[in-house]
Structure formats: structure tokens, C-alpha cells
Write a protein that holds these residues in place. Structure first.
Motif: not given
Ligand code: GRF
Length: 204
Positions: A142-162
Motif C-alpha cells: 500500500p505505501g508508494m515504492d515501499e514493498g519488499a525488494i526482489i532485485a536491484q541493479g546499480a549504475v555509476p553516476v558520472l561527472s557531467g551527467d544530466t
């Protein structure tokens, strides 16, 4: 498992799921796409793969969220849907609908939850100065974006990113983890138990 994908827009995640589900051994079959917006680009894209895509315009129901959801629910039940996948579906579901599909409905959020719930995640990640960003697949609660996590994927934040460049990098990871996460849920390898995503051996 008979699976419906709910969209509101271009449907690139929907396409990644349709592509993955073509493999004979994939445990979910995408049998229905529903858009709450008549102008969603994803509708034609789904149809081009021969998948029935229906429009259920929430505006027809005014403020009556439950009336919209009852109609949606009837549509899903009529098609024998077992799993509901939200892919860029921009409507909050009422507790009634969430409860009805509890453990059988998943969503993808373009951030590493529990950071950056809600909208404009890429802008906010850049403002916060994080060095890692990404996407999360979770069971819908019921809470927005609060449910149990199944999977995650990460990416780097690069300098100059928009926000656009960062968002595009996150999107590539979304297209990878969403099909993987759906397979885990559809095969029964991951289940929702007491509010947590629990891993088990593959169902026989
Ligand atoms: C994705 O970034 C998804 O994480 C978010 O909305 C966007 C939908 O994109 N919830 P698409 O319609 O799948 O291309």
C-alpha cells in the motif's frame, strides 16, 4: 504464469519483458497489456507483437479510484491473469486492489530504494550527489515504492551527467533486472512472506 503488464507510456520495460518471455523456458507468459492512457506509445508496440492491448482510461471514472480498479480487476480475472506487472504505470493503487493482488503484483522503480521514492528520481540523485544510482523491482504494497525488494541493479553516476543521461543508463539496467525478477516470481523462486521477499529453491 499468465501475466498482465500495466503501462501508462512508451513501454520500453514492457518490451523487455515481452522479449524475455519469448524464450520457451521462461516461466511467465505476457498475455495482456493494459494502459490507463489512450495515447500510450506502448499500446501499438504491444500489438505489433500480437499481444492484446486494452485501454482503461482512468479519467472516465473521475475521482472514483475503486470503480476504475474494479473494472481493471474484472478485466484481469476475465483473462485468467495470475501475475500483474507494473511497467511505468503512473497510478497509485488503493489498498483494496493492492490487497487483492498481494504477492502477485510487482513494480519497477528507477532508483535504489529506499532512496528516492516518488518522481524525478534522476534529478534528485544528481542533486544529492550519490555516486551509485539504479533501479529496484519490488512487490507492490500500500505505501508508494515501499514493498519488499526482489532485485536491484546499480549504475555509476558520472561527472557531467544530466538527468537524461543518467536516466538512460538506469533504463538499460531496468531492462535487465525486470525480466530476471519476473522470472523469479513466476517460477515461485521468490515469494512474498510476512512482508519480505523470500528466496526458495525452484518450484518442482
Ligand atoms: C521507467 O523508468 C520505470 O522505472 C518507471 O517509469 C519508466 C517507464 O518507462 N516506473 P517505460 O514506459 O517502461 O519505457
Amino acid at each position: 504464469k499468465r501475466t498482465a503488464v500495466l503501462i501508462s507510456g512508451r513501454g520500453s520495460n514492457m518490451l523487455s519483458l515481452i522479449e524475455a518471455a519469448k524464450a520457451p523456458a521462461y516461466p511467465a507468459e505476457i498475455v495482456l497489456v493494459v494502459s490507463n492512457r489512450p495515447d500510450a506509445g506502448g499500446i501499438a508496440r504491444a500489438q505489433s507483437f500480437g499481444i492484446p492491448a486494452k485501454v482503461l482510461d482512468h479519467k472516465t471514472y473521475g475521482r472514483d479510484r475503486e470503480a476504475f480498479e474494479r473494472e481493471l480487476d474484472a478485466m484481469l480475472v476475465a483473462e485468467g491473469i495470475e501475475l500483474v506487472v507494473l511497467a511505468g504505470f503512473m497510478r497509485l493503487m488503493t489498498p483494496w486492489f493492492v490487497e487483492r493482488w498481494n504477492g502477485r503484483m510487482i513494480n519497477i522503480h528507477p532508483a535504489l530504494l529506499p532512496s528516492f521514492k516518488g518522481l524525478h528520481t534522476h534529478e534528485r540523485a544528481l542533486e544529492a550527489g550519490v555516486r551509485l544510482h539504479g533501479a529496484t523491482v519490488h512487490f507492490v504494497s500500500p505505501g508508494m515504492d515501499e514493498g519488499a525488494i526482489i532485485a536491484q541493479g546499480a549504475v555509476p553516476v558520472l561527472s557531467g551527467d544530466t538527468p537524461e543521461a543518467l536516466g538512460a543508463r538506469v533504463l538499460t539496467v531496468e531492462h535487465k533486472i525486470y525480466p530476471q525478477a519476473l522470472a523469479l516470481v513466476a517460477s515461485g523462486q521468490v515469494r512474498l512472506e510476512d512482508g519480505r521477499a523470500v528466496c526458495r529453491a525452484a518450484a518442482e
